[in-house]
Every structure is written in C-alpha cells, then in structure tokens.
Design a protein around this motif. Structure first.
Motif, short mmCIF file in Angstrom:
data_model
loop_
_atom_site.label_atom_id
_atom_site.label_comp_id
_atom_site.label_asym_id
_atom_site.label_seq_id
_atom_site.Cartn_x
_atom_site.Cartn_y
_atom_site.Cartn_z
N LEU A 175 0.83 -1.20 0.00
CA LEU A 175 0.00 0.00 0.00
C LEU A 175 0.87 1.26 0.00
O LEU A 175 0.54 2.23 -0.68
N THR A 176 1.97 1.24 0.72
CA THR A 176 2.88 2.40 0.72
C THR A 176 3.38 2.66 -0.70
O THR A 176 3.39 3.79 -1.16
N ALA A 177 3.79 1.60 -1.40
CA ALA A 177 4.26 1.75 -2.78
C ALA A 177 3.16 2.32 -3.67
O ALA A 177 3.41 3.19 -4.51
N SER A 178 1.92 1.84 -3.49
CA SER A 178 0.80 2.35 -4.28
C SER A 178 0.56 3.83 -4.01
O SER A 178 0.28 4.59 -4.93
N ILE A 179 0.65 4.22 -2.75
CA ILE A 179 0.46 5.63 -2.40
C ILE A 179 1.56 6.48 -3.04
O ILE A 179 1.29 7.54 -3.62
N LEU A 180 2.82 6.03 -2.97
CA LEU A 180 3.93 6.79 -3.53
C LEU A 180 3.82 6.90 -5.05
O LEU A 180 4.21 7.91 -5.64
N LYS A 181 3.29 5.86 -5.71
CA LYS A 181 3.20 5.86 -7.17
C LYS A 181 1.94 6.53 -7.69
O LYS A 181 1.88 6.86 -8.87
N SER A 182 0.94 6.73 -6.84
CA SER A 182 -0.34 7.27 -7.30
C SER A 182 -0.19 8.71 -7.78
O SER A 182 0.70 9.44 -7.37
N LYS A 183 -1.07 9.07 -8.68
CA LYS A 183 -1.08 10.46 -9.18
C LYS A 183 -1.60 11.36 -8.08
O LYS A 183 -2.47 11.00 -7.33
N GLY A 184 -1.07 12.54 -8.00
CA GLY A 184 -1.55 13.50 -7.03
C GLY A 184 -0.76 13.48 -5.74
O GLY A 184 0.07 12.60 -5.50
N PRO A 185 -1.04 14.45 -4.90
CA PRO A 185 -0.29 14.56 -3.64
C PRO A 185 -0.72 13.52 -2.61
O PRO A 185 -1.78 12.91 -2.72
N PHE A 186 0.14 13.32 -1.62
CA PHE A 186 -0.20 12.48 -0.48
C PHE A 186 0.43 13.10 0.76
O PHE A 186 1.31 13.95 0.66
N THR A 187 -0.07 12.69 1.93
CA THR A 187 0.41 13.31 3.16
C THR A 187 0.89 12.27 4.16
O THR A 187 0.48 11.10 4.11
N LEU A 188 1.73 12.73 5.05
CA LEU A 188 2.21 11.94 6.18
C LEU A 188 2.03 12.81 7.40
O LEU A 188 2.53 13.94 7.44
N LYS A 189 1.30 12.29 8.38
CA LYS A 189 1.06 13.04 9.61
C LYS A 189 1.44 12.18 10.80
O LYS A 189 1.21 10.97 10.80
N VAL A 190 2.05 12.82 11.80
CA VAL A 190 2.45 12.15 13.03
C VAL A 190 2.02 13.03 14.19
O VAL A 190 2.30 14.23 14.19
N ASP A 191 1.37 12.41 15.20
CA ASP A 191 0.98 13.18 16.37
C ASP A 191 1.99 13.02 17.50
O ASP A 191 2.99 12.31 17.36
N GLN A 192 1.74 13.67 18.62
CA GLN A 192 2.67 13.67 19.75
C GLN A 192 2.89 12.29 20.36
O GLN A 192 3.92 12.06 21.01
N ASP A 193 1.96 11.37 20.13
CA ASP A 193 2.11 10.01 20.66
C ASP A 193 2.81 9.07 19.68
O ASP A 193 2.97 7.89 19.95
N GLY A 194 3.19 9.59 18.52
CA GLY A 194 3.88 8.78 17.52
C GLY A 194 2.95 8.02 16.60
O GLY A 194 3.39 7.17 15.83
N LYS A 195 1.66 8.31 16.64
CA LYS A 195 0.71 7.67 15.73
C LYS A 195 0.85 8.35 14.37
O LYS A 195 0.66 9.55 14.24
N ALA A 196 1.19 7.55 13.38
CA ALA A 196 1.47 8.08 12.05
C ALA A 196 0.47 7.54 11.03
O ALA A 196 0.03 6.39 11.13
N VAL A 197 0.17 8.39 10.04
CA VAL A 197 -0.73 8.00 8.95
C VAL A 197 -0.17 8.55 7.65
O VAL A 197 0.05 9.76 7.51
N LEU A 198 0.08 7.65 6.70
CA LEU A 198 0.45 8.02 5.34
C LEU A 198 -0.81 7.84 4.52
O LEU A 198 -1.38 6.74 4.50
N SER A 199 -1.28 8.89 3.85
CA SER A 199 -2.54 8.77 3.11
C SER A 199 -2.47 9.45 1.76
O SER A 199 -1.80 10.47 1.58
#
Length: 138
Positions: free
Chosen positions: A26-50
């Motif tokens: 899924l990470t590879a698909s997100i990186l290859k997809s057309k358009g922008p994507f984001t990576l967010k990390v909160d103070q507890d270290g919970k991360a989301v690549l979308s």
C-alpha cells in the motif's frame, strides 16, 4: 531550542521507511499514485500516510522519542515530479517552536544507495548497459 534541518530531513526518510515496513504494498501504491499524499504524526507517535490509493497507519513512537525534543505534530505534503519526490514539512514542537521547510528526495539515488538484495539488483540493472558495452568491447 536548536533543531538541525538536516536531522529533520533524515527523519522524513525514516518515516517513509517505517511505512514500508508496516505495509509495503500500500505504501508503494500511495507513492506511485497520481496526485499529492500526506504523512502526519501526532505527539504520541501515531502516524498515517494517506493518498488516493489508501491509508497506512503505523507507529513512529520511537522515532519521535529519538528526536530528543517534544514533538506536538508533524505534517508533510508530498508530490511527485520528474526530478523526484518534492515535499513540504511542518514540524510543530511544544513551546511554540515550528520548523518548516521544502525539499526533494531523489528516489533513484535513495534506492541505489541502500543495501540488501533488492538494492543490489537495482544497481546491477542500472549499470546493465555499461556492463554489456564493456563485454562487447573486449
């Protein structure tokens, strides 16, 4: 509080690597997809690549801890181009300190500089034409 931007740029790459370890397909698909994507990390270290291809949730708790400063929030917007992966990062720390910067990741250079079987195969494939030319010349 002094925070070195080069340390934060390395952290961006480490976070992408963590996402790959969590869900490489899924990470590879997100990186290859057309358009922008984001990576967010909160103070507890919970991360989301979308991105358009989906979301990868993973823990970056150890990375946040290793920064040595209290991270409040991290947001990175990525977009691809022919030159590589451009991104704008915004690191927000407790105490009101904010560090923002824009940079680029040369994905080919990153892949060719790593170690492991896949990386070695990529280096061989990249230099294949030179090796064939050298063999023909002999």
């Amino acid at each position: 509080m002094s925070i070195d931007q080069s340390v934060l740029k390395i952290e961006v790459i480490k976070l992408i690597e963590l996402s790959y370890k969590s869900d490489s397909g899924l990470t590879a698909s997100i990186l290859k997809s057309k358009g922008p994507f984001t990576l967010k990390v909160d103070q507890d270290g919970k991360a989301v690549l979308s991105g358009k291809a989906g979301k990868v949730k993973f823990s970056a708790k150890e990375n946040v801890k290793q920064l040595g400063v209290d991270l409040k929030f991290l947001s990175i917007m990525f977009f691809g181009s022919e030159k590589g992966l451009h991104y704008t990062a915004s690191f927000n720390f407790f105490g009101g300190v904010k560090v923002e910067f824009t940079s680029i990741i040369d994905l080919e250079k990153l892949i060719l500089s790593c170690s492991g079987l896949l990386c070695n195969a990529a280096r061989l494939l990249k230099n294949r034409h030179k090796m064939i030319d050298a063999g023909i010349g002999e």
